[in-house]
Design a protein around this motif. Sequence first.
Motif, PDB file in Angstrom:
ATOM      1  N   THR A 188      -3.245 -25.263  -1.030  1.00 53.90           N
ATOM      2  CA  THR A 188      -2.189 -25.521  -0.063  1.00 53.90           C
ATOM      3  C   THR A 188      -2.833 -25.525   1.320  1.00 53.90           C
ATOM      4  O   THR A 188      -4.009 -25.180   1.455  1.00 53.90           O
ATOM      5  N   ASP A 189      -2.106 -25.910   2.336  1.00 47.37           N
ATOM      6  CA  ASP A 189      -2.599 -25.682   3.691  1.00 47.37           C
ATOM      7  C   ASP A 189      -2.760 -24.182   3.871  1.00 47.37           C
ATOM      8  O   ASP A 189      -1.878 -23.396   3.481  1.00 47.37           O
ATOM      9  N   ILE A 190      -3.887 -23.783   4.425  1.00 42.25           N
ATOM     10  CA  ILE A 190      -4.198 -22.356   4.483  1.00 42.25           C
ATOM     11  C   ILE A 190      -4.583 -21.936   5.897  1.00 42.25           C
ATOM     12  O   ILE A 190      -4.917 -22.767   6.748  1.00 42.25           O
ATOM     13  N   GLU A 191      -4.545 -20.640   6.124  1.00 39.64           N
ATOM     14  CA  GLU A 191      -5.130 -20.005   7.303  1.00 39.64           C
ATOM     15  C   GLU A 191      -6.181 -19.020   6.807  1.00 39.64           C
ATOM     16  O   GLU A 191      -5.921 -18.249   5.873  1.00 39.64           O
ATOM     17  N   ALA A 192      -7.351 -19.087   7.395  1.00 45.92           N
ATOM     18  CA  ALA A 192      -8.455 -18.247   6.959  1.00 45.92           C
ATOM     19  C   ALA A 192      -9.157 -17.642   8.168  1.00 45.92           C
ATOM     20  O   ALA A 192      -9.280 -18.278   9.215  1.00 45.92           O
ATOM     21  N   ILE A 193      -9.607 -16.420   8.000  1.00 48.48           N
ATOM     22  CA  ILE A 193     -10.334 -15.703   9.044  1.00 48.48           C
ATOM     23  C   ILE A 193     -11.822 -15.955   8.850  1.00 48.48           C
ATOM     24  O   ILE A 193     -12.380 -15.660   7.791  1.00 48.48           O
ATOM     25  N   GLU A 194     -12.448 -16.528   9.849  1.00 51.52           N
ATOM     26  CA  GLU A 194     -13.882 -16.804   9.769  1.00 51.52           C
ATOM     27  C   GLU A 194     -14.661 -15.527  10.068  1.00 51.52           C
ATOM     28  O   GLU A 194     -14.407 -14.849  11.077  1.00 51.52           O
ATOM     29  N   VAL A 195     -15.591 -15.199   9.187  1.00 54.21           N
ATOM     30  CA  VAL A 195     -16.416 -14.002   9.352  1.00 54.21           C
ATOM     31  C   VAL A 195     -17.870 -14.451   9.402  1.00 54.21           C
ATOM     32  O   VAL A 195     -18.447 -14.847   8.386  1.00 54.21           O
ATOM     33  N   LEU A 196     -18.466 -14.408  10.594  1.00 55.08           N
ATOM     34  CA  LEU A 196     -19.861 -14.814  10.743  1.00 55.08           C
ATOM     35  C   LEU A 196     -20.779 -13.811  10.067  1.00 55.08           C
ATOM     36  O   LEU A 196     -20.462 -12.622   9.946  1.00 55.08           O
ATOM     37  N   SER A 197     -21.926 -14.287   9.628  1.00 58.60           N
ATOM     38  CA  SER A 197     -22.841 -13.422   8.877  1.00 58.60           C
ATOM     39  C   SER A 197     -23.261 -12.200   9.690  1.00 58.60           C
ATOM     40  O   SER A 197     -23.344 -11.088   9.154  1.00 58.60           O
ATOM     41  N   GLY A 208      -7.542 -30.536   0.635  1.00 59.74           N
ATOM     42  CA  GLY A 208      -8.535 -31.598   0.494  1.00 59.74           C
ATOM     43  C   GLY A 208      -9.773 -31.416   1.348  1.00 59.74           C
ATOM     44  O   GLY A 208     -10.721 -32.192   1.217  1.00 59.74           O
ATOM     45  N   ARG A 209      -9.793 -30.393   2.195  1.00 64.70           N
ATOM     46  CA  ARG A 209     -10.964 -30.144   3.037  1.00 64.70           C
ATOM     47  C   ARG A 209     -11.624 -28.834   2.602  1.00 64.70           C
ATOM     48  O   ARG A 209     -11.084 -27.752   2.817  1.00 64.70           O
ATOM     49  N   ASP A 210     -12.783 -28.932   1.970  1.00 65.75           N
ATOM     50  CA  ASP A 210     -13.468 -27.728   1.494  1.00 65.75           C
ATOM     51  C   ASP A 210     -13.880 -26.834   2.654  1.00 65.75           C
ATOM     52  O   ASP A 210     -14.376 -27.313   3.677  1.00 65.75           O
ATOM     53  N   LEU A 211     -13.673 -25.526   2.487  1.00 68.85           N
ATOM     54  CA  LEU A 211     -14.163 -24.572   3.476  1.00 68.85           C
ATOM     55  C   LEU A 211     -15.660 -24.368   3.307  1.00 68.85           C
ATOM     56  O   LEU A 211     -16.416 -24.300   4.279  1.00 68.85           O
ATOM     57  N   VAL A 212     -16.069 -24.231   2.061  1.00 69.24           N
ATOM     58  CA  VAL A 212     -17.464 -24.005   1.707  1.00 69.24           C
ATOM     59  C   VAL A 212     -17.784 -24.973   0.574  1.00 69.24           C
ATOM     60  O   VAL A 212     -16.976 -25.156  -0.335  1.00 69.24           O
ATOM     61  N   TYR A 213     -18.938 -25.620   0.631  1.00 69.38           N
ATOM     62  CA  TYR A 213     -19.273 -26.549  -0.436  1.00 69.38           C
ATOM     63  C   TYR A 213     -20.554 -26.110  -1.139  1.00 69.38           C
ATOM     64  O   TYR A 213     -21.412 -25.428  -0.569  1.00 69.38           O
ATOM     65  N   GLN A 214     -20.637 -26.495  -2.383  1.00 68.64           N
ATOM     66  CA  GLN A 214     -21.759 -26.135  -3.237  1.00 68.64           C
ATOM     67  C   GLN A 214     -23.078 -26.597  -2.620  1.00 68.64           C
ATOM     68  O   GLN A 214     -23.225 -27.743  -2.227  1.00 68.64           O
ATOM     69  N   GLY A 215     -24.033 -25.667  -2.494  1.00 64.71           N
ATOM     70  CA  GLY A 215     -25.332 -25.990  -1.917  1.00 64.71           C
ATOM     71  C   GLY A 215     -25.419 -25.750  -0.419  1.00 64.71           C
ATOM     72  O   GLY A 215     -26.488 -25.885   0.173  1.00 64.71           O
ATOM     73  N   GLN A 216     -24.283 -25.376   0.201  1.00 59.65           N
ATOM     74  CA  GLN A 216     -24.271 -25.150   1.651  1.00 59.65           C
ATOM     75  C   GLN A 216     -25.010 -23.866   2.002  1.00 59.65           C
ATOM     76  O   GLN A 216     -24.959 -22.880   1.280  1.00 59.65           O
ATOM     77  N   SER A 217     -25.700 -23.863   3.121  1.00 59.58           N
ATOM     78  CA  SER A 217     -26.414 -22.680   3.593  1.00 59.58           C
ATOM     79  C   SER A 217     -26.083 -22.434   5.056  1.00 59.58           C
ATOM     80  O   SER A 217     -25.519 -23.282   5.737  1.00 59.58           O
ATOM     81  N   ARG A 218     -26.418 -21.236   5.516  1.00 59.05           N
ATOM     82  CA  ARG A 218     -26.209 -20.855   6.916  1.00 59.05           C
ATOM     83  C   ARG A 218     -24.763 -21.101   7.353  1.00 59.05           C
ATOM     84  O   ARG A 218     -24.486 -21.851   8.284  1.00 59.05           O
ATOM     85  N   GLN A 219     -23.835 -20.471   6.680  1.00 55.17           N
ATOM     86  CA  GLN A 219     -22.429 -20.663   7.002  1.00 55.17           C
ATOM     87  C   GLN A 219     -21.709 -19.314   7.004  1.00 55.17           C
ATOM     88  O   GLN A 219     -22.265 -18.294   6.623  1.00 55.17           O
ATOM     89  N   ALA A 220     -20.477 -19.355   7.459  1.00 52.56           N
ATOM     90  CA  ALA A 220     -19.678 -18.144   7.543  1.00 52.56           C
ATOM     91  C   ALA A 220     -18.958 -17.902   6.223  1.00 52.56           C
ATOM     92  O   ALA A 220     -18.802 -18.794   5.396  1.00 52.56           O
ATOM     93  N   ALA A 221     -18.531 -16.677   6.051  1.00 52.85           N
ATOM     94  CA  ALA A 221     -17.589 -16.349   4.988  1.00 52.85           C
ATOM     95  C   ALA A 221     -16.193 -16.402   5.590  1.00 52.85           C
ATOM     96  O   ALA A 221     -16.020 -16.480   6.812  1.00 52.85           O
ATOM     97  N   TYR A 222     -15.186 -16.369   4.741  1.00 56.52           N
ATOM     98  CA  TYR A 222     -13.805 -16.395   5.197  1.00 56.52           C
ATOM     99  C   TYR A 222     -13.002 -15.356   4.426  1.00 56.52           C
ATOM    100  O   TYR A 222     -13.367 -14.964   3.317  1.00 56.52           O
ATOM    101  N   VAL A 223     -11.915 -14.932   5.055  1.00 57.05           N
ATOM    102  CA  VAL A 223     -10.915 -14.133   4.367  1.00 57.05           C
ATOM    103  C   VAL A 223      -9.628 -14.945   4.382  1.00 57.05           C
ATOM    104  O   VAL A 223      -9.174 -15.377   5.455  1.00 57.05           O
ATOM    105  N   LEU A 224      -9.055 -15.174   3.236  1.00 58.75           N
ATOM    106  CA  LEU A 224      -7.827 -15.965   3.155  1.00 58.75           C
ATOM    107  C   LEU A 224      -6.665 -15.137   3.700  1.00 58.75           C
ATOM    108  O   LEU A 224      -6.390 -14.040   3.217  1.00 58.75           O
TER     109      LEU A 224
END
Length: 246
Positions: free
Chosen positions: A102-111, A40-56
């Motif tokens: 599901t509940d997830i773990e993701a690796i944050e990858v800064l730009s 229920g908590r979006d990692l990335v939302y439509q229209g978002q800018s200046r954010q990190a990518a993730y690896v699931l």
Amino acid sequence: MTAGTDSPLTRKLSAFALLNESETAMLERLHERRRSFSVGRDLVYQGQSRQAAYVLAAGWACSYKVQADGTRQIVDFQIPGDFLGLRSVLLRTSDHSFEPITDIEAIEVLSDDLLNLLTQMPRLATAIFWAASRDEAMVVEHLVGIGRRDAAARMAHFLLELAARLSLVGLGGRDGYDCPLTQYHLADALGLSAIHVNRVLRQLREKGLVTFRDGHVSFEDYDGLVTLADFDPTYLDQEGPLLSGA
């Protein structure tokens, strides 16, 4: 064996390139920024800018777009080893959202980290480009499925594709796999109603091809399902590494 050297991402990229020690060490360092996200908590939302990518790293997610009338089209499902929001980092703005199934773990990858990786390690950059190209090929297949395959073939092709993707990271195979998707997820992804999804799954089960029950997909007649879907996994490019070790 460390998290990085046996991670789903390393397994996936190793299908394209035989990674050397420095490349696997670079992937291992990515795991230092590991985060948890709840359903229920979006990692990335439509229209978002200046954010990190993730690896699931663990769990399932989906990418989707919301239309003006509030309806949702699921573009794809992400499994361990997949990038989330990679394109939005390179293009600055995300054109779709990512939501945990599901509940997830993701690796944050800064730009900055991603751009440094791409410039300092060209073989690893090529492997990531392969993964992104493979994702694009899957989107093309999904478009063909919605536009040209009937509902049964569409569902069969989708379940077979998931099996191939999960097998690459050691989470599934020709016998079947655990799958947390609901009929509503399948409906939003395949362009069907939830009632139609239920009917198609029942038809496939009654034909002795596949059973999807209690969060598990079981292939009863894998080859028969391949024939029904006219499934050719060539677009997934999982025949073995193209780049040798260096």
